[in-house]
Design a protein around this motif. Structure first.
Motif, PDB file in Angstrom:
ATOM      1  N   ASP A 106     -73.196  -1.587  22.781  1.00  0.00           N
ATOM      2  CA  ASP A 106     -74.108  -2.693  23.042  1.00  0.00           C
ATOM      3  C   ASP A 106     -73.674  -3.833  22.120  1.00  0.00           C
ATOM      4  O   ASP A 106     -73.658  -3.681  20.896  1.00  0.00           O
ATOM      5  CB  ASP A 106     -75.549  -2.270  22.729  1.00  0.00           C
ATOM      6  N   ASN A 107     -73.332  -4.976  22.688  1.00  0.00           N
ATOM      7  CA  ASN A 107     -72.798  -6.075  21.876  1.00  0.00           C
ATOM      8  C   ASN A 107     -73.787  -6.622  20.869  1.00  0.00           C
ATOM      9  O   ASN A 107     -73.403  -7.128  19.807  1.00  0.00           O
ATOM     10  CB  ASN A 107     -72.294  -7.217  22.775  1.00  0.00           C
ATOM     11  N   LEU A 108     -75.089  -6.539  21.164  1.00  0.00           N
ATOM     12  CA  LEU A 108     -76.098  -7.073  20.251  1.00  0.00           C
ATOM     13  C   LEU A 108     -76.506  -6.067  19.185  1.00  0.00           C
ATOM     14  O   LEU A 108     -77.076  -6.457  18.161  1.00  0.00           O
ATOM     15  CB  LEU A 108     -77.339  -7.515  21.024  1.00  0.00           C
ATOM     16  N   LEU A 109     -76.208  -4.796  19.403  1.00  0.00           N
ATOM     17  CA  LEU A 109     -76.598  -3.760  18.447  1.00  0.00           C
ATOM     18  C   LEU A 109     -75.373  -3.251  17.686  1.00  0.00           C
ATOM     19  O   LEU A 109     -75.074  -3.750  16.609  1.00  0.00           O
ATOM     20  CB  LEU A 109     -77.350  -2.641  19.171  1.00  0.00           C
ATOM     21  N   LYS A 110     -74.638  -2.305  18.241  1.00  0.00           N
ATOM     22  CA  LYS A 110     -73.451  -1.822  17.525  1.00  0.00           C
ATOM     23  C   LYS A 110     -72.458  -2.955  17.279  1.00  0.00           C
ATOM     24  O   LYS A 110     -71.731  -2.949  16.287  1.00  0.00           O
ATOM     25  CB  LYS A 110     -72.794  -0.696  18.324  1.00  0.00           C
ATOM     26  N   GLY A 111     -72.445  -3.951  18.175  1.00  0.00           N
ATOM     27  CA  GLY A 111     -71.549  -5.088  17.989  1.00  0.00           C
ATOM     28  C   GLY A 111     -72.110  -6.175  17.110  1.00  0.00           C
ATOM     29  O   GLY A 111     -71.456  -7.200  16.895  1.00  0.00           O
ATOM     30  N   ALA A 112     -73.311  -5.984  16.553  1.00  0.00           N
ATOM     31  CA  ALA A 112     -73.934  -7.025  15.715  1.00  0.00           C
ATOM     32  C   ALA A 112     -75.033  -6.424  14.838  1.00  0.00           C
ATOM     33  O   ALA A 112     -74.767  -5.950  13.737  1.00  0.00           O
ATOM     34  CB  ALA A 112     -74.484  -8.158  16.592  1.00  0.00           C
TER      35      ALA A 112
ATOM     36  N   VAL B 247     -70.694  -8.801   2.814  1.00  0.00           N
ATOM     37  CA  VAL B 247     -70.189  -7.987   3.918  1.00  0.00           C
ATOM     38  C   VAL B 247     -69.958  -8.892   5.122  1.00  0.00           C
ATOM     39  O   VAL B 247     -70.850  -9.646   5.533  1.00  0.00           O
ATOM     40  CB  VAL B 247     -71.175  -6.866   4.290  1.00  0.00           C
ATOM     41  N   ALA B 248     -68.754  -8.813   5.670  1.00  0.00           N
ATOM     42  CA  ALA B 248     -68.433  -9.517   6.912  1.00  0.00           C
ATOM     43  C   ALA B 248     -68.638  -8.548   8.056  1.00  0.00           C
ATOM     44  O   ALA B 248     -67.842  -7.623   8.262  1.00  0.00           O
ATOM     45  CB  ALA B 248     -66.988 -10.015   6.876  1.00  0.00           C
ATOM     46  N   ASN B 249     -69.746  -8.719   8.778  1.00  0.00           N
ATOM     47  CA  ASN B 249     -70.025  -7.835   9.908  1.00  0.00           C
ATOM     48  C   ASN B 249     -68.997  -8.114  11.007  1.00  0.00           C
ATOM     49  O   ASN B 249     -68.770  -9.271  11.369  1.00  0.00           O
ATOM     50  CB  ASN B 249     -71.434  -8.111  10.427  1.00  0.00           C
ATOM     51  N   PRO B 250     -68.345  -7.088  11.560  1.00  0.00           N
ATOM     52  CA  PRO B 250     -67.315  -7.327  12.576  1.00  0.00           C
ATOM     53  C   PRO B 250     -67.864  -7.978  13.839  1.00  0.00           C
ATOM     54  O   PRO B 250     -69.052  -7.878  14.148  1.00  0.00           O
ATOM     55  CB  PRO B 250     -66.797  -5.912  12.880  1.00  0.00           C
ATOM     56  N   GLY B 251     -66.983  -8.604  14.577  1.00  0.00           N
ATOM     57  CA  GLY B 251     -67.345  -9.159  15.869  1.00  0.00           C
ATOM     58  C   GLY B 251     -67.578  -8.053  16.884  1.00  0.00           C
ATOM     59  O   GLY B 251     -67.188  -6.889  16.684  1.00  0.00           O
ATOM     60  N   CYS B 252     -68.189  -8.401  17.999  1.00  0.00           N
ATOM     61  CA  CYS B 252     -68.546  -7.391  19.007  1.00  0.00           C
ATOM     62  C   CYS B 252     -67.303  -6.809  19.681  1.00  0.00           C
ATOM     63  O   CYS B 252     -67.154  -5.580  19.763  1.00  0.00           O
ATOM     64  CB  CYS B 252     -69.524  -7.965  20.017  1.00  0.00           C
ATOM     65  N   TYR B 253     -66.401  -7.655  20.176  1.00  0.00           N
ATOM     66  CA  TYR B 253     -65.180  -7.134  20.776  1.00  0.00           C
ATOM     67  C   TYR B 253     -64.351  -6.327  19.759  1.00  0.00           C
ATOM     68  O   TYR B 253     -63.915  -5.210  20.070  1.00  0.00           O
ATOM     69  CB  TYR B 253     -64.322  -8.266  21.342  1.00  0.00           C
ATOM     70  N   PRO B 254     -64.107  -6.854  18.557  1.00  0.00           N
ATOM     71  CA  PRO B 254     -63.355  -6.059  17.585  1.00  0.00           C
ATOM     72  C   PRO B 254     -63.998  -4.718  17.256  1.00  0.00           C
ATOM     73  O   PRO B 254     -63.289  -3.726  17.061  1.00  0.00           O
ATOM     74  CB  PRO B 254     -63.302  -6.976  16.356  1.00  0.00           C
ATOM     75  N   THR B 255     -65.336  -4.663  17.214  1.00  0.00           N
ATOM     76  CA  THR B 255     -65.980  -3.379  16.958  1.00  0.00           C
ATOM     77  C   THR B 255     -65.602  -2.359  18.013  1.00  0.00           C
ATOM     78  O   THR B 255     -65.204  -1.223  17.712  1.00  0.00           O
ATOM     79  CB  THR B 255     -67.508  -3.539  16.896  1.00  0.00           C
ATOM     80  N   SER B 256     -65.691  -2.760  19.282  1.00  0.00           N
ATOM     81  CA  SER B 256     -65.385  -1.812  20.363  1.00  0.00           C
ATOM     82  C   SER B 256     -63.913  -1.410  20.333  1.00  0.00           C
ATOM     83  O   SER B 256     -63.564  -0.247  20.561  1.00  0.00           O
ATOM     84  CB  SER B 256     -65.751  -2.408  21.715  1.00  0.00           C
ATOM     85  N   VAL B 257     -63.037  -2.360  20.048  1.00  0.00           N
ATOM     86  CA  VAL B 257     -61.602  -2.090  20.052  1.00  0.00           C
ATOM     87  C   VAL B 257     -61.171  -1.279  18.827  1.00  0.00           C
ATOM     88  O   VAL B 257     -60.444  -0.282  18.939  1.00  0.00           O
ATOM     89  CB  VAL B 257     -60.818  -3.413  20.122  1.00  0.00           C
ATOM     90  N   LEU B 258     -61.618  -1.689  17.654  1.00  0.00           N
ATOM     91  CA  LEU B 258     -61.150  -1.040  16.424  1.00  0.00           C
ATOM     92  C   LEU B 258     -61.691   0.369  16.267  1.00  0.00           C
ATOM     93  O   LEU B 258     -60.990   1.246  15.741  1.00  0.00           O
ATOM     94  CB  LEU B 258     -61.509  -1.900  15.211  1.00  0.00           C
ATOM     95  N   LEU B 259     -62.931   0.617  16.693  1.00  0.00           N
ATOM     96  CA  LEU B 259     -63.424   1.988  16.645  1.00  0.00           C
ATOM     97  C   LEU B 259     -62.535   2.907  17.485  1.00  0.00           C
ATOM     98  O   LEU B 259     -62.280   4.062  17.115  1.00  0.00           O
ATOM     99  CB  LEU B 259     -64.865   2.061  17.150  1.00  0.00           C
ATOM    100  N   ALA B 260     -62.039   2.391  18.596  1.00  0.00           N
ATOM    101  CA  ALA B 260     -61.207   3.195  19.489  1.00  0.00           C
ATOM    102  C   ALA B 260     -59.767   3.326  19.004  1.00  0.00           C
ATOM    103  O   ALA B 260     -59.152   4.397  19.138  1.00  0.00           O
ATOM    104  CB  ALA B 260     -61.224   2.588  20.890  1.00  0.00           C
TER     105      ALA B 260
END
Length: 330
Positions: free
Chosen positions: A303-309, A138-151
């Motif tokens: 949260d970049n360290l949690l939902k973003g990581a 599994v490639a865990n997404p990056g923090c910025y991409p997580t916030s952007v792609l969810l939206a």
């Protein structure tokens, strides 16, 4: 019959053996914290990025290894673990991009096992459709991409690709990792606010890939450093092929996240705030239609360290192993 009952009880109490490489970094430390309270996980090894070895990690006989290690380290280590039958959840960017030729230009190295890029499941948990249960990698997404792609992913086929997609994203300084650098020191950041990495941030091709933009659609991604320790606030400006209403967007997001326990979509016109998600595994999304439905502003916070990581990695672990999605998180 009694023996069958004992066997069933044993199965219910069996735990998945996990090891963590990079446990002393910000994301790695969050992984240790979350996994230590996970009802179905047993931490059998935790190592810093500098001190761990494949031999030491394998000796602990993990079922799953979490890699919170630098990109090139993960690219080298993950294939070795897979060859030994260990499943891998990688928090680096080593397996996020599907095109091998992007690694030299964006990450600065030739990928040692490009064939694994096609196998790796991109773990944006809410938008995975059963792939995680069968995944080895599994490639865990990056923090910025997580916030952007969810939206924006739910809006992918409504976005007008003849218009630029503009992303103004801001991160707390922990997103830069745990390193000694004057640029990230208290005296440089306190009371300050600045943009960085414009046109060369490693998360840009990941965002482009996740939105299926191709090479023709203009993507303007401007990351900034906030004078805070954690959190990401992304403001996105998009145009639509056909006019949409706030009610249309609300329905699209409800279809995408109606059953997602860790994504909260706010009513139209109500924008999320960092304080609502910092130190939590949640994402919040707000939106407002403009110009008669031709455009919209979308805001996403995590949260970049949690939902973003780390907490997203636990979500992926839970789906991989068949555990409740919020186990260890709620």
């Amino acid at each position: 019959m009694q023996l069958d009952g004992l066997a069933a009880a044993k199965d219910q109490t069996a735990k998945t053996r996990v090891a963590i490489a990079g446990a002393t970094g910000y994301s790695g430390a969050e992984l240790v914290r979350l996994l230590s309270r996970h009802a179905h996980a047993e931490i059998v090894g935790a190592y810093s990025s500098e001190s761990f070895s494949i031999d030491a990690l394998v000796e602990t006989k993990p079922d799953v290894a979490f890699l919170a290690t630098p990109n090139e380290v993960s690219a080298d280590v993950a294939p070795q673990l897979l060859d030994l039958g260990v499943k891998v959840i990688d928090l680096s960017g080593a397996f996020r991009l599907g095109e091998p030729s992007h690694y030299p230009s964006w990450y600065g190295f030739e990928h040692p096992r490009p064939q694994l890029l096609a196998e790796a499941v991109y773990g944006l948990t809410e938008l995975c459709n059963g792939e995680l249960s069968k995944a080895r990698l599994v490639a865990n997404p990056g923090c910025y991409p997580t916030s952007v792609l969810l939206a924006l992913r739910p809006l992918t086929y409504h976005i007008d690709r003849t218009q630029p997609v503009i992303i103004d994203a801001k991160s707390g300084v922990s997103g830069a990792g745990k390193k000694a650098d004057v640029a990230y020191s208290f005296t440089e950041l306190f009371g300050n606010f600045k943009a960085y990495g414009i046109g060369k941030h490693k998360h840009e091709p990941e965002i482009r890939q996740g939105l299926h933009l191709g090479e023709r659609t203009a993507l303007v991604f401007v990351p900034h450093l906030l004078p805070t320790d954690r959190g990401i606030y992304s403001t996105m400006h998009v145009a639509f092929m056909q006019p949409v209403s706030n009610e249309d967007l609300a329905e699209i997001y409800a279809d995408a996240y109606g059953n997602a326990p860790l994504v909260r979509v706010l009513p139209a016109g109500q924008m999320p705030e960092l304080k609502s998600v910092v130190n939590t595994p949640f994402a919040e999304i707000g939106f407002q239609v403009l110009q008669g439905g031709k455009r919209a502003v979308i805001v996403s916070v995590i949260d970049n360290l949690l939902k973003g990581a780390a907490s997203q990695a636990i979500q992926n672990f839970n789906r991989m192993c068949g555990y409740p999605e919020t186990e260890g998180l709620a």
